[in-house]
Motif scaffolding. Structure first.
Motif, PDB file in Angstrom:
ATOM      1  N   ALA A   1      -2.910   7.805   8.029  1.00  0.00           N
ATOM      2  CA  ALA A   1      -3.376   7.718   9.529  1.00  0.00           C
ATOM      3  C   ALA A   1      -4.854   7.547   9.161  1.00  0.00           C
ATOM      4  CB  ALA A   1      -2.664   8.531  10.339  1.00  0.00           C
ATOM      5  N   GLY A   2      -5.492   6.552   9.506  1.00  0.00           N
ATOM      6  CA  GLY A   2      -6.832   6.618   9.356  1.00  0.00           C
ATOM      7  C   GLY A   2      -7.737   6.895  10.776  1.00  0.00           C
ATOM      8  N   SER A   3      -8.979   7.260  10.477  1.00  0.00           N
ATOM      9  CA  SER A   3     -10.051   7.178  11.582  1.00  0.00           C
ATOM     10  C   SER A   3     -10.485   5.826  11.992  1.00  0.00           C
ATOM     11  CB  SER A   3     -11.043   8.021  11.316  1.00  0.00           C
ATOM     12  OG  SER A   3     -11.682   7.618  10.301  1.00  0.00           O
ATOM     13  N   CYS A   4     -10.055   4.864  11.466  1.00  0.00           N
ATOM     14  CA  CYS A   4     -10.169   3.409  11.785  1.00  0.00           C
ATOM     15  C   CYS A   4      -9.294   2.566  10.954  1.00  0.00           C
ATOM     16  CB  CYS A   4     -11.506   3.124  11.565  1.00  0.00           C
ATOM     17  SG  CYS A   4     -11.964   2.945   9.651  1.00  0.00           S
ATOM     18  N   ASN A   5      -9.008   1.427  11.231  1.00  0.00           N
ATOM     19  CA  ASN A   5      -8.256   0.420  10.242  1.00  0.00           C
ATOM     20  C   ASN A   5      -8.825   0.533   9.165  1.00  0.00           C
ATOM     21  OD1 ASN A   5     -10.488  -1.195  11.589  1.00  0.00           O
ATOM     22  ND2 ASN A   5      -9.300  -2.890  10.646  1.00  0.00           N
ATOM     23  N   TYR A   6      -7.909   0.061   7.932  1.00  0.00           N
ATOM     24  CA  TYR A   6      -8.324  -0.023   6.660  1.00  0.00           C
ATOM     25  C   TYR A   6      -7.418  -0.981   5.901  1.00  0.00           C
ATOM     26  CZ  TYR A   6      -4.632   3.437   6.917  1.00  0.00           C
ATOM     27  OH  TYR A   6      -3.320   4.091   7.292  1.00  0.00           O
ATOM     28  N   SER A   7      -7.344  -0.950   4.584  1.00  0.00           N
ATOM     29  CA  SER A   7      -6.487  -1.445   3.767  1.00  0.00           C
ATOM     30  C   SER A   7      -6.110  -0.598   2.544  1.00  0.00           C
ATOM     31  CB  SER A   7      -7.114  -2.927   3.207  1.00  0.00           C
ATOM     32  OG  SER A   7      -7.497  -3.920   4.367  1.00  0.00           O
ATOM     33  N   PHE A   8      -5.184  -0.966   1.993  1.00  0.00           N
ATOM     34  CA  PHE A   8      -4.960  -0.298   0.687  1.00  0.00           C
ATOM     35  C   PHE A   8      -4.049  -0.873  -0.217  1.00  0.00           C
ATOM     36  CE2 PHE A   8      -1.422   0.826   3.647  1.00  0.00           C
ATOM     37  CZ  PHE A   8       0.074   0.829   2.945  1.00  0.00           C
ATOM     38  N   VAL A   9      -4.157  -0.690  -1.469  1.00  0.00           N
ATOM     39  CA  VAL A   9      -3.475  -1.243  -2.698  1.00  0.00           C
ATOM     40  C   VAL A   9      -2.243  -0.523  -2.977  1.00  0.00           C
ATOM     41  CG1 VAL A   9      -3.510  -2.281  -4.943  1.00  0.00           C
ATOM     42  CG2 VAL A   9      -5.446  -2.726  -3.412  1.00  0.00           C
ATOM     43  N   TRP A  10      -1.048  -0.884  -2.916  1.00  0.00           N
ATOM     44  CA  TRP A  10      -0.140  -0.120  -3.677  1.00  0.00           C
ATOM     45  C   TRP A  10       0.547  -0.698  -4.668  1.00  0.00           C
ATOM     46  CZ3 TRP A  10       3.904  -3.715  -3.488  1.00  0.00           C
ATOM     47  CH2 TRP A  10       3.816  -4.762  -2.509  1.00  0.00           C
ATOM     48  N   ALA A  11       1.002   0.280  -5.777  1.00  0.00           N
ATOM     49  CA  ALA A  11       1.699  -0.235  -7.020  1.00  0.00           C
ATOM     50  C   ALA A  11       2.568   0.615  -7.135  1.00  0.00           C
ATOM     51  CB  ALA A  11       0.452  -0.164  -8.153  1.00  0.00           C
ATOM     52  N   MET A  12       3.873   0.297  -7.923  1.00  0.00           N
ATOM     53  CA  MET A  12       5.213   0.981  -7.969  1.00  0.00           C
ATOM     54  C   MET A  12       5.534   0.613  -9.389  1.00  0.00           C
ATOM     55  SD  MET A  12       7.042   0.757  -4.388  1.00  0.00           S
ATOM     56  CE  MET A  12       6.744  -1.170  -3.849  1.00  0.00           C
ATOM     57  N   GLY A  13       6.343   1.698  -9.987  1.00  0.00           N
ATOM     58  CA  GLY A  13       7.148   1.505 -11.265  1.00  0.00           C
ATOM     59  C   GLY A  13       8.143   2.329 -11.231  1.00  0.00           C
ATOM     60  N   GLY A  14       9.196   1.719 -11.932  1.00  0.00           N
ATOM     61  CA  GLY A  14      10.578   2.746 -11.970  1.00  0.00           C
ATOM     62  C   GLY A  14      11.750   1.930 -12.148  1.00  0.00           C
ATOM     63  N   GLU A  15      12.897   2.198 -11.613  1.00  0.00           N
ATOM     64  CA  GLU A  15      13.988   1.902 -11.966  1.00  0.00           C
ATOM     65  C   GLU A  15      14.378   0.414 -11.052  1.00  0.00           C
ATOM     66  OE1 GLU A  15      17.460   4.479 -12.738  1.00  0.00           O
ATOM     67  OE2 GLU A  15      16.339   5.798 -11.906  1.00  0.00           O
ATOM     68  N   ASN A  16      13.698   0.370 -10.041  1.00  0.00           N
ATOM     69  CA  ASN A  16      14.172  -0.653  -8.986  1.00  0.00           C
ATOM     70  C   ASN A  16      13.037  -1.436  -8.466  1.00  0.00           C
ATOM     71  OD1 ASN A  16      15.431  -2.322  -7.233  1.00  0.00           O
ATOM     72  ND2 ASN A  16      16.691  -0.709  -6.404  1.00  0.00           N
ATOM     73  N   GLN A  17      12.860  -2.662  -8.676  1.00  0.00           N
ATOM     74  CA  GLN A  17      11.891  -3.368  -8.151  1.00  0.00           C
ATOM     75  C   GLN A  17      12.133  -3.917  -6.756  1.00  0.00           C
ATOM     76  OE1 GLN A  17      11.624  -6.493 -11.229  1.00  0.00           O
ATOM     77  NE2 GLN A  17       9.567  -5.585 -11.734  1.00  0.00           N
ATOM     78  N   GLN A  18      12.986  -3.492  -5.999  1.00  0.00           N
ATOM     79  CA  GLN A  18      13.379  -4.195  -4.502  1.00  0.00           C
ATOM     80  C   GLN A  18      12.505  -3.511  -3.788  1.00  0.00           C
ATOM     81  OE1 GLN A  18      15.075  -6.842  -4.038  1.00  0.00           O
ATOM     82  NE2 GLN A  18      15.236  -6.884  -6.264  1.00  0.00           N
ATOM     83  N   PHE A  19      11.533  -4.213  -3.070  1.00  0.00           N
ATOM     84  CA  PHE A  19      10.713  -3.634  -2.141  1.00  0.00           C
ATOM     85  C   PHE A  19      11.060  -2.574  -1.127  1.00  0.00           C
ATOM     86  CE2 PHE A  19       7.651  -3.659   1.495  1.00  0.00           C
ATOM     87  CZ  PHE A  19       6.519  -3.328   0.765  1.00  0.00           C
ATOM     88  N   ASP A  20      12.483  -3.282  -0.637  1.00  0.00           N
ATOM     89  CA  ASP A  20      12.951  -2.279   0.662  1.00  0.00           C
ATOM     90  C   ASP A  20      13.786  -1.364   0.202  1.00  0.00           C
ATOM     91  OD1 ASP A  20      14.906  -3.825  -0.115  1.00  0.00           O
ATOM     92  OD2 ASP A  20      15.336  -4.910   1.731  1.00  0.00           O
ATOM     93  N   ASP A  21      13.919  -0.768  -1.240  1.00  0.00           N
ATOM     94  CA  ASP A  21      14.641   0.228  -1.722  1.00  0.00           C
ATOM     95  C   ASP A  21      14.201   1.493  -1.363  1.00  0.00           C
ATOM     96  OD1 ASP A  21      16.313   1.910  -2.971  1.00  0.00           O
ATOM     97  OD2 ASP A  21      15.356   1.588  -5.093  1.00  0.00           O
ATOM     98  N   MET A  22      14.480   2.025  -0.117  1.00  0.00           N
ATOM     99  CA  MET A  22      13.683   3.177   0.370  1.00  0.00           C
ATOM    100  C   MET A  22      14.814   3.972   1.040  1.00  0.00           C
ATOM    101  SD  MET A  22      10.812   1.234   2.377  1.00  0.00           S
ATOM    102  CE  MET A  22       9.399  -0.133   1.847  1.00  0.00           C
ATOM    103  N   ASP A  23      14.368   5.348   1.178  1.00  0.00           N
ATOM    104  CA  ASP A  23      15.230   6.485   1.834  1.00  0.00           C
ATOM    105  C   ASP A  23      14.415   6.816   3.079  1.00  0.00           C
ATOM    106  OD1 ASP A  23      17.248   6.448  -0.324  1.00  0.00           O
ATOM    107  OD2 ASP A  23      15.797   7.615  -1.185  1.00  0.00           O
ATOM    108  N   HIS A  24      14.884   6.132   4.034  1.00  0.00           N
ATOM    109  CA  HIS A  24      13.886   6.180   5.614  1.00  0.00           C
ATOM    110  C   HIS A  24      13.951   7.437   6.099  1.00  0.00           C
ATOM    111  CE1 HIS A  24      12.620   1.870   5.614  1.00  0.00           C
ATOM    112  NE2 HIS A  24      13.748   1.654   5.211  1.00  0.00           N
TER     113      HIS A  24
END
Length: 276
Positions: A246-269
């Motif tokens: 959470a920011g003190s204003c709006n912002y952007s961020f770069v995300w990078a992932m590596g591992g067993e699965n490339q599916q973007f929505d492979d999350m434990d919510h």
């Protein structure tokens, strides 16, 4: 090359803010005329920045710790330009990267050089993971990325996600990479938070004033910690940790992932009520 040895899921609970920063954060990477790299033990990710000056290109070197003849002998690299327009030359072929454009560099690429053609330098941010096969080097402009709109102004998390290096756009080995931009009035990213044990992630926060901060939340869901991060600070997220901010204003961020699965929505919510 710097080295980042992250704490485990038990030890981080007893750390001070300074110790957490030392174990998980990468600060001060973007220095004019320099190429800086950090080797992490988070899935052997390599994170870095190259800020070449005009007529002073920078080359991506190998290191003793990689035990390779050249950097990409067994690695793939994702690059995004956070500065003015610049060039990346891979095995003699030149790719012009405008701001927020990506370049995927395949395993087996022998030479990688970074150039700034103007007086204001390009600022190349790069993330590399081990790769088990050679594919193809690909330039990804923003219009080629998968675009996903999420959140709402009411939830303070209206954002646009640009999936630049991912299945369907780039045939990478395990690297998945992109950028998320928050709308004005929104400050939360990755709300609600999540984990994904099958892959790790690195965030780089940028595009906000120097005197503002993004509060990055990390740790096991039942025992979270937070760190205030300045612009262009990267932070490694092990598989057991949430990664939200959470920011003190709006912002952007770069995300990078590596591992067993490339599916973007492979999350434990998780829900906000799950956090402790």
């Amino acid at each position: 090359m710097n080295f980042l040895q992250t704490a485990d899921s038990v030890r981080y609970q007893r750390m001070t803010s300074a110790e957490l920063r030392e174990n998980f954060c990468m600060e001060g990477m973007f220095r004019a005329g320099e190429l800086n790299l950090t080797y992490t033990d988070v899935d052997r990710a390599l994170v870095g920045a190259a800020v070449p000056l005009k007529h002073q290109p920078l080359s991506l070197p190998t290191h003793k710790e990689l035990a390779s003849d050249y950097f990409c002998e067994r690695r793939e690299v994702g690059v995004v330009n956070l500065g003015e327009s610049g060039r990346v030359e891979v095995d003699g072929k030149s790719y012009v990267l405008a701001p927020l454009e990506f370049l995927y560099i395949s395993r087996g690429s022998r030479t990688v050089n970074f150039f700034s053609d103007g007086d204001t330098p390009a600022e190349f941010y790069l993330v590399s993971y081990p790769a088990h096969r050679e594919t193809e080097t690909v330039h990804v402009t923003m219009d080629k990325a998968n675009t996903v709109e999420l959140g709402s102004i009411e939830g303070s998390n209206e954002r646009v996600i640009y999936q630049a290096i991912c299945p369907g756009v780039v045939d990478s080995c395990q690297l998945v990479m992109g950028v998320t931009r928050l709308s004005k009035g929104s400050v939360w990213n990755t709300k609600p938070p999540h984990t994904h044990r099958r892959r790790t992630e690195v965030y780089l926060y940028f595009d906000f004033p120097e005197d503002e901060r993004v509060f990055h939340f990390m740790g096991q869901p039942h025992e979270t910690r937070s760190l205030p991060l300045a612009p262009k600070t990267a932070i490694a997220s092990p598989y057991w940790s949430i990664h939200s901010g959470a920011g003190s204003c709006n912002y952007s961020f770069v995300w990078a992932m590596g591992g067993e699965n490339q599916q973007f929505d492979d999350m434990d919510h998780l829900s906000l009520g799950d956090l402790g």
